[in-house]
Design an enzyme around this catalytic site. Sequence first.
Site, PDB file in Angstrom:
ATOM      1  N   GLY A  33      -7.264   4.777  -2.879  1.00 37.67           N
ATOM      2  CA  GLY A  33      -6.190   3.968  -2.325  1.00 37.67           C
ATOM      3  C   GLY A  33      -4.881   4.709  -2.560  1.00 37.67           C
ATOM      4  N   ARG A  75      -7.064  15.240  -2.963  1.00 34.72           N
ATOM      5  CA  ARG A  75      -7.236  14.535  -1.691  1.00 34.72           C
ATOM      6  C   ARG A  75      -6.037  14.851  -0.798  1.00 34.72           C
ATOM      7  NH1 ARG A  75      -9.367   8.617  -1.584  1.00 34.72           N
ATOM      8  NH2 ARG A  75     -10.385   9.470   0.271  1.00 34.72           N
ATOM      9  N   ASP A 221      -2.353   5.398   4.697  1.00 32.66           N
ATOM     10  CA  ASP A 221      -2.300   6.553   3.796  1.00 32.66           C
ATOM     11  C   ASP A 221      -1.131   7.468   4.108  1.00 32.66           C
ATOM     12  OD1 ASP A 221      -5.296   5.692   3.849  1.00 32.66           O
ATOM     13  OD2 ASP A 221      -4.948   6.796   1.998  1.00 32.66           O
ATOM     14  N   LYS A 232      -7.886   4.567   6.791  1.00 33.65           N
ATOM     15  CA  LYS A 232      -9.348   4.696   6.684  1.00 33.65           C
ATOM     16  C   LYS A 232     -10.021   4.804   8.049  1.00 33.65           C
ATOM     17  CE  LYS A 232     -11.322   5.093   3.836  1.00 33.65           C
ATOM     18  NZ  LYS A 232     -11.660   6.507   3.465  1.00 33.65           N
TER      19      LYS A 232
HETATM   20  O1  MRU Z   1     -10.622   6.791   0.965  1.00 32.06           O
HETATM   21  P1  MRU Z   1      -9.823   5.669   0.370  1.00 32.06           P
HETATM   22  O2  MRU Z   1     -10.673   4.536  -0.106  1.00 32.06           O
HETATM   23  O3  MRU Z   1      -8.857   6.146  -0.672  1.00 32.06           O
HETATM   24  O4  MRU Z   1      -8.971   5.114   1.595  1.00 32.06           O
HETATM   25  C1  MRU Z   1      -8.039   4.086   1.335  1.00 32.06           C
HETATM   26  C2  MRU Z   1      -7.384   3.558   2.556  1.00 32.06           C
HETATM   27  O5  MRU Z   1      -7.588   4.031   3.647  1.00 32.06           O
HETATM   28  C3  MRU Z   1      -6.394   2.451   2.344  1.00 32.06           C
HETATM   29  O6  MRU Z   1      -6.329   1.623   3.463  1.00 32.06           O
HETATM   30  C4  MRU Z   1      -4.995   3.051   2.098  1.00 32.06           C
HETATM   31  O7  MRU Z   1      -5.042   4.002   1.079  1.00 32.06           O
HETATM   32  C5  MRU Z   1      -3.996   2.026   1.758  1.00 32.06           C
HETATM   33  S1  MRU Z   1      -4.246   1.339   0.152  1.00 32.06           S
HETATM   34  C6  MRU Z   1      -2.969   0.283  -0.171  1.00 32.06           C
END
Ligand code: MRU
Length: 328
Positions: A33, A75, A221, A232
């Site tokens: 996240g 990441r 993100d 996502k």
């Molecule tokens: O791969 P992840 O689980 O880190 O992806 C997270 C997301 O896509 C969330 O929607 C995004 O980080 C926003 S979290 C407030």
Amino acid sequence: MIDQTKLPNNLIFVKCTKHVEVANAIKKLVIRGAPAICVAGAYGLSLAALESKATTVNELIHDLENAQKTLFETRPTAVNLSWGLEKVMNSAKTCCTINDIKKSVIRTANKLANDDVATNMAIGKYGSELLDDNEIVMTHCNAGALATVSYGTALGVIRSAKDLGKKVKVIATETRPIQQGSRLTAFELKHDGIEVDVIPDTAAGYVMGNKLINKVIVGADRILSTGHVFNKIGTYQLAILAKYHEIPFYVAAPLSTFDLNNKPDDIIIEQRNANEVTSIGNQKTAPDDIGVINPAFDITPPYLISGIITEKGIIIQPYDASIKKLFD
Ligand code: MRU
């Protein structure tokens, strides 16, 4: 941090004492996240400062720069991580002694953590105005307390509406391949007593076509100055479906998620391991030796987005102008 790979079956807390452990935790999605990895990264740098045996300020800054690189390379898509690391490094570079640097990086990480909670509550407050009583909101992935320090962005909006006495139900998409929706969003909503139904990702069209939801709210993100939203994988197809069915589609994100310097093609979309797609847990769900495409994120273009909910208010199209105004 909570080990999110073990949820919902086990609630296990992980303690990191070295920055490399934090980097591994981010890489393996123990913590995930965008805002959560930002703050984890900042604390990772704090650990690096405490680990360092440097005897001069320059040596310590050099050690911190190495740790920054290690944490940054975990990441590539969420901009919050590099934003947080940069904030900590800037605070370190204004100090003149080793002790001051160590104190300053810890103070900055603590501030980022505290600010994140306040930011999410402000996002929640603005976003809750969009929700009426008895709304049913679809969300994707997990943009909740687990993805932040607390409260969440998209789920912060739901929490805030509930705190205002509105009844809100959530439809959480499962979010294959690694099921952040069913494992994490459903877990934390149930924990808070918020009604939630999980659907397979493939049921999104059915749910919208049968008018089973009133709105979609997702996190982000990275948001570019044009309003392109990286989130996502699967967000883009939900936004298209929502547009087709005339259902408002909102993105909730803090200003630290905005990247005003890059264009869509500049951004690296993280490609993840094939086994996330070809198995669920230890169970194989596809034959051996096949090709797999497993991008972790996609891009939703601005014309599909009804509004972006930030801690400074809600912005709408045209995003290039409203984002410029937001930052001015
Ligand atoms: O791969 P992840 O689980 O880190 O992806 C997270 C997301 O896509 C969330 O929607 C995004 O980080 C926003 S979290 C407030």
